[in-house]
Design a protein around this motif. Structure first.
Motif, PDB file in Angstrom:
ATOM      1  N   THR A   1       0.855  -1.185   0.000  1.00 18.60           N
ATOM      2  CA  THR A   1       0.000   0.000   0.000  1.00 18.60           C
ATOM      3  C   THR A   1       0.895   1.241   0.000  1.00 18.60           C
ATOM      4  OG1 THR A   1      -0.113  -0.177   2.417  1.00 18.60           O
ATOM      5  CG2 THR A   1      -1.925  -1.134   1.168  1.00 18.60           C
ATOM      6  N   PRO A   2       0.415   2.362  -0.517  1.00 15.11           N
ATOM      7  CA  PRO A   2       1.256   3.567  -0.635  1.00 15.11           C
ATOM      8  C   PRO A   2       1.946   3.970   0.665  1.00 15.11           C
ATOM      9  CG  PRO A   2      -0.793   3.879  -1.832  1.00 15.11           C
ATOM     10  CD  PRO A   2      -0.931   2.588  -1.103  1.00 15.11           C
ATOM     11  N   ASP A   3       1.266   3.785   1.794  1.00 14.48           N
ATOM     12  CA  ASP A   3       1.851   4.197   3.067  1.00 14.48           C
ATOM     13  C   ASP A   3       2.953   3.258   3.552  1.00 14.48           C
ATOM     14  OD1 ASP A   3      -0.394   2.360   3.374  1.00 14.48           O
ATOM     15  OD2 ASP A   3      -0.045   2.513   5.523  1.00 14.48           O
ATOM     16  N   MET A   4       3.127   2.113   2.860  1.00 15.40           N
ATOM     17  CA  MET A   4       4.120   1.120   3.286  1.00 15.40           C
ATOM     18  C   MET A   4       5.340   1.076   2.370  1.00 15.40           C
ATOM     19  SD  MET A   4       3.123  -0.214   6.090  1.00 15.40           S
ATOM     20  CE  MET A   4       4.168  -1.664   6.194  1.00 15.40           C
ATOM     21  N   THR A   5       5.379   1.926   1.369  1.00 12.34           N
ATOM     22  CA  THR A   5       6.462   1.888   0.384  1.00 12.34           C
ATOM     23  C   THR A   5       7.837   2.040   1.025  1.00 12.34           C
ATOM     24  OG1 THR A   5       4.981   2.828  -1.285  1.00 12.34           O
ATOM     25  CG2 THR A   5       7.324   2.879  -1.757  1.00 12.34           C
ATOM     26  N   GLU A   6       7.968   2.982   1.928  1.00 11.71           N
ATOM     27  CA  GLU A   6       9.258   3.215   2.581  1.00 11.71           C
ATOM     28  C   GLU A   6       9.582   2.107   3.587  1.00 11.71           C
ATOM     29  OE1 GLU A   6      11.540   5.514   1.803  1.00 11.71           O
ATOM     30  OE2 GLU A   6      10.174   5.951   0.141  1.00 11.71           O
ATOM     31  N   THR A   7       8.566   1.594   4.266  1.00 10.68           N
ATOM     32  CA  THR A   7       8.786   0.533   5.262  1.00 10.68           C
ATOM     33  C   THR A   7       9.287  -0.742   4.600  1.00 10.68           C
ATOM     34  OG1 THR A   7       6.981   1.463   6.591  1.00 10.68           O
ATOM     35  CG2 THR A   7       7.723  -0.747   7.168  1.00 10.68           C
ATOM     36  N   ILE A   8       8.770  -1.043   3.411  1.00 15.37           N
ATOM     37  CA  ILE A   8       9.189  -2.247   2.675  1.00 15.37           C
ATOM     38  C   ILE A   8      10.691  -2.218   2.409  1.00 15.37           C
ATOM     39  CG2 ILE A   8       9.038  -3.389   0.422  1.00 15.37           C
ATOM     40  CD1 ILE A   8       6.709  -4.108   2.120  1.00 15.37           C
ATOM     41  N   LYS A   9      11.232  -1.025   2.230  1.00 14.16           N
ATOM     42  CA  LYS A   9      12.662  -0.890   1.948  1.00 14.16           C
ATOM     43  C   LYS A   9      13.535  -1.250   3.162  1.00 14.16           C
ATOM     44  CE  LYS A   9      11.888   2.849  -1.406  1.00 14.16           C
ATOM     45  NZ  LYS A   9      12.149   4.273  -1.727  1.00 14.16           N
ATOM     46  N   LYS A  10      12.907  -1.381   4.325  1.00 13.64           N
ATOM     47  CA  LYS A  10      13.657  -1.643   5.556  1.00 13.64           C
ATOM     48  C   LYS A  10      13.666  -3.111   5.956  1.00 13.64           C
ATOM     49  CE  LYS A  10      12.400   2.935   7.344  1.00 13.64           C
ATOM     50  NZ  LYS A  10      11.692   3.676   8.422  1.00 13.64           N
ATOM     51  N   ILE A  11      13.172  -3.979   5.059  1.00 13.76           N
ATOM     52  CA  ILE A  11      13.136  -5.406   5.387  1.00 13.76           C
ATOM     53  C   ILE A  11      13.825  -6.249   4.314  1.00 13.76           C
ATOM     54  CG2 ILE A  11      10.979  -5.204   6.692  1.00 13.76           C
ATOM     55  CD1 ILE A  11       9.620  -6.518   4.210  1.00 13.76           C
ATOM     56  N   HIS A  12      14.236  -7.455   4.713  1.00 14.31           N
ATOM     57  CA  HIS A  12      14.730  -8.465   3.788  1.00 14.31           C
ATOM     58  C   HIS A  12      13.618  -9.488   3.548  1.00 14.31           C
ATOM     59  CE1 HIS A  12      18.900  -7.263   3.701  1.00 14.31           C
ATOM     60  NE2 HIS A  12      19.072  -7.433   4.998  1.00 14.31           N
ATOM     61  N   VAL A  13      13.483  -9.935   2.307  1.00 21.81           N
ATOM     62  CA  VAL A  13      12.662 -11.110   2.022  1.00 21.81           C
ATOM     63  C   VAL A  13      13.622 -12.287   2.026  1.00 21.81           C
ATOM     64  CG1 VAL A  13      11.104 -12.249   0.411  1.00 21.81           C
ATOM     65  CG2 VAL A  13      11.063  -9.748   0.642  1.00 21.81           C
ATOM     66  N   LEU A  14      13.448 -13.211   2.941  1.00 19.78           N
ATOM     67  CA  LEU A  14      14.420 -14.272   3.149  1.00 19.78           C
ATOM     68  C   LEU A  14      14.279 -15.391   2.127  1.00 19.78           C
ATOM     69  CD1 LEU A  14      14.239 -14.565   7.054  1.00 19.78           C
ATOM     70  CD2 LEU A  14      15.706 -13.087   5.653  1.00 19.78           C
ATOM     71  N   SER A  15      15.409 -15.922   1.707  1.00 25.72           N
ATOM     72  CA  SER A  15      15.422 -17.131   0.882  1.00 25.72           C
ATOM     73  C   SER A  15      15.330 -18.330   1.820  1.00 25.72           C
ATOM     74  CB  SER A  15      16.703 -17.202   0.050  1.00 25.72           C
ATOM     75  OG  SER A  15      16.761 -16.120  -0.858  1.00 25.72           O
ATOM     76  N   VAL A  16      14.595 -19.343   1.409  1.00 25.32           N
ATOM     77  CA  VAL A  16      14.264 -20.460   2.301  1.00 25.32           C
ATOM     78  C   VAL A  16      14.822 -21.778   1.778  1.00 25.32           C
ATOM     79  CG1 VAL A  16      12.384 -21.683   3.476  1.00 25.32           C
ATOM     80  CG2 VAL A  16      12.126 -19.250   2.909  1.00 25.32           C
ATOM     81  N   LYS A  17      15.414 -22.539   2.690  1.00 23.50           N
ATOM     82  CA  LYS A  17      15.866 -23.894   2.366  1.00 23.50           C
ATOM     83  C   LYS A  17      14.795 -24.873   2.821  1.00 23.50           C
ATOM     84  CE  LYS A  17      19.036 -26.100   4.774  1.00 23.50           C
ATOM     85  NZ  LYS A  17      20.329 -26.558   5.339  1.00 23.50           N
ATOM     86  N   GLY A  18      14.315 -25.708   1.903  1.00 24.06           N
ATOM     87  CA  GLY A  18      13.272 -26.668   2.228  1.00 24.06           C
ATOM     88  C   GLY A  18      13.764 -27.802   3.103  1.00 24.06           C
ATOM     89  N   LEU A  19      12.848 -28.657   3.505  1.00 18.84           N
ATOM     90  CA  LEU A  19      13.184 -29.755   4.407  1.00 18.84           C
ATOM     91  C   LEU A  19      14.043 -30.809   3.738  1.00 18.84           C
ATOM     92  CD1 LEU A  19       9.720 -30.214   6.180  1.00 18.84           C
ATOM     93  CD2 LEU A  19      11.732 -28.995   7.018  1.00 18.84           C
ATOM     94  N   ASN A  20      13.890 -30.970   2.442  1.00 16.19           N
ATOM     95  CA  ASN A  20      14.641 -32.005   1.724  1.00 16.19           C
ATOM     96  C   ASN A  20      15.488 -31.397   0.618  1.00 16.19           C
ATOM     97  OD1 ASN A  20      13.388 -34.247   3.187  1.00 16.19           O
ATOM     98  ND2 ASN A  20      11.534 -33.722   2.030  1.00 16.19           N
ATOM     99  N   ASP A  21      16.099 -30.270   0.920  1.00 22.03           N
ATOM    100  CA  ASP A  21      16.868 -29.557  -0.100  1.00 22.03           C
ATOM    101  C   ASP A  21      18.073 -28.883   0.546  1.00 22.03           C
ATOM    102  OD1 ASP A  21      17.647 -28.155  -2.448  1.00 22.03           O
ATOM    103  OD2 ASP A  21      15.552 -28.014  -3.054  1.00 22.03           O
ATOM    104  N   ASN A  22      19.109 -28.698  -0.223  1.00 22.52           N
ATOM    105  CA  ASN A  22      20.295 -28.003   0.269  1.00 22.52           C
ATOM    106  C   ASN A  22      20.425 -26.602  -0.316  1.00 22.52           C
ATOM    107  OD1 ASN A  22      21.283 -30.110   1.939  1.00 22.52           O
ATOM    108  ND2 ASN A  22      22.059 -31.186   0.127  1.00 22.52           N
TER     109      ASN A  22
END
Length: 302
Positions: A211-232
Motif C-alpha cells: 500500500t502507498p503508506d508502506m512503500t518506505e517501510t518495505i525498503k527496511k526489510i529483507h525477504v528471506l530465501s528459504v531452504k526446504g526440508l529435503n533440499d540443500n
C-alpha cells in the motif's frame, strides 16, 4: 354468491401468480454473469490482487459492482458455510467435510484455481543474514528454541498463514512464548522492520504490491530465501522459483463460487481465470495458474 366468491378467489390467485412471476423475472434480469452486484469474501493475505481484479472487471463491465470484503481465512470459510457469502477468494480448496455441508444444502461449489501464491519470511535489514532454513522455523513452532530466531510474527491468529504453518509443523497450537500476532500484514511488516531478530510470516502479495503508506517501510526489510526440508539450496518466493516448483512455501489461490446459478460470481471467476485476469496476476508478481499466451509477429521490414 358461492360462484362470485370463487371467481374473486380465482382472480386473486392469477394476480398473485403473475406478480410472483414478474418478481422472479425481475430478479433474474437484475443479475447476470456480467451485470449486478456481488460481495466477495477475500482472504486478507491476497487482498491486493483481489482489488486489482475487481477494478479491471468493473472498468470493463460497467453494470457490474463487486465489493471486496477482506477477512481472515477462518472468517471467509465460515461465511461460505453459513451462506453469508456466496463467492470467496481463498488460499486453499474446500475440505471433504466442508463440501459435504454444501451437499446437504444441495449446493455444488464451483472451485476455480487462479494463481500460485506463496508465504514469505521477512526480517529487518539490520539482520545481515538473508537465508533461513524451514526446519529452524518448524523446530521453533514445535517448541524447540532456536537461537537464530527470537520470535515469529503473524498477521492474525485465524489467518491462512497461521493455519499453513501449523499444518506444516504438525502442531495444534502455537507456542505461548516467542510468537506474536497482529491484525494485518502491514502491521507485521512494520513491527519486523523495527525489531531485529524477529521473523515475519506474511502473504507475498503484500510485498509485491505494498500500500502507498508502506512503500518506505518495505525498503527496511529483507525477504528471506528459504531452504526446504529435503533440499540443500535456498529459494525465494519469485515467479521463477514458483514456476519451477522450488520454493517450499508455495500455495494456490482459488475462487469458490457457491451462488448455485449463472450469476456475477461465475462471470468474475471466468474473467480472473481468463487471459486478462491471468495477465493481471502475472504483473502483480504472483504466478498465473495458466500462463498467458504471447503472439509473436515477424516483420520483414522495420
Amino acid at each position: 354468491m358461492w360462484r362470485y366468491s370463487k371467481a374473486v378467489a380465482l382472480v386473486v390467485f392469477v394476480f398473485l401468480f403473475a406478480m410472483c412471476n414478474q418478481k422472479s423475472k425481475n430478479e433474474t434480469q437484475k443479475e447476470t454473469i456480467l451485470k449486478g452486484s456481488l460481495d466477495v469474501a477475500v482472504d486478507e493475505t491476497v487482498k491486493q490482487i483481489a482489488d486489482d481484479q475487481v477494478a479491471v472487471f468493473e472498468g470493463t463491465y460497467y453494470d457490474a459492482k463487486i465489493t471486496v470484503k477482506s477477512k481472515s481465512e477462518a472468517e471467509v470459510i465460515n461465511d461460505l458455510l453459513n451462506q453469508k457469502a456466496k463467492v470467496a477468494i481463498t488460499t486453499r480448496d474446500l475440505t471433504k467435510e466442508e463440501r459435504s455441508r454444501f451437499e446437504k444444502s444441495k449446493i455444488n461449489p464451483r472451485v476455480t484455481p487462479i494463481a500460485h501464491d506463496a508465504i514469505a519470511f521477512i526480517s529487518s535489514k539490520s539482520n545481515n543474514d538473508t537465508l533461513i532454513a524451514l526446519k529452524s522455523v518448524i523446530d521453533f513452532l514445535q517448541g524447540k528454541q532456536d537461537a537464530a530466531i527470537k520470535g515469529l510474527v503473524f498477521d492474525n491468529p485465524n489467518s491462512s498463514t497461521v493455519r499453513y504453518m501449523k499444518e506444516l509443523a504438525k502442531v495444534n497450537e502455537l507456542p505461548k512464548s516467542g510468537v506474536f500476532s497482529f491484525k494485518t500484514n502491514n502491521e507485521v511488516i512494520k513491527f519486523v522492520s523495527e525489531n531485529e531478530g524477529m521473523i515475519g510470516v506474511i502473504g507475498v502479495n503484500w510485498l509485491y504490491q505494498p500500500t502507498p503508506d508502506m512503500t518506505e517501510t518495505i525498503k527496511k526489510i529483507h525477504v528471506l530465501s528459504v531452504k526446504g526440508l529435503n533440499d540443500n539450496q535456498y529459494y525465494s518466493p519469485t515467479q521463477d522459483d514458483l514456476a519451477l516448483g522450488k520454493y517450499p512455501l508455495a500455495r494456490d489461490l482459488f475462487i469458490i463460487n457457491c451462488q448455485g446459478y449463472s450469476g456475477l460470481g461465475m462471470g468474475f471467476a471466468s474473467f480472473v481465470a481468463g487471459d486478462i485476469g491471468q495477465r493481471i496476476i502475472l504483473k502483480s508478481g504472483l504466478l498465473p495458474f495458466k500462463t498467458p499466451g504471447r503472439k509473436i509477429k515477424i516483420r520483414n521490414k522495420l
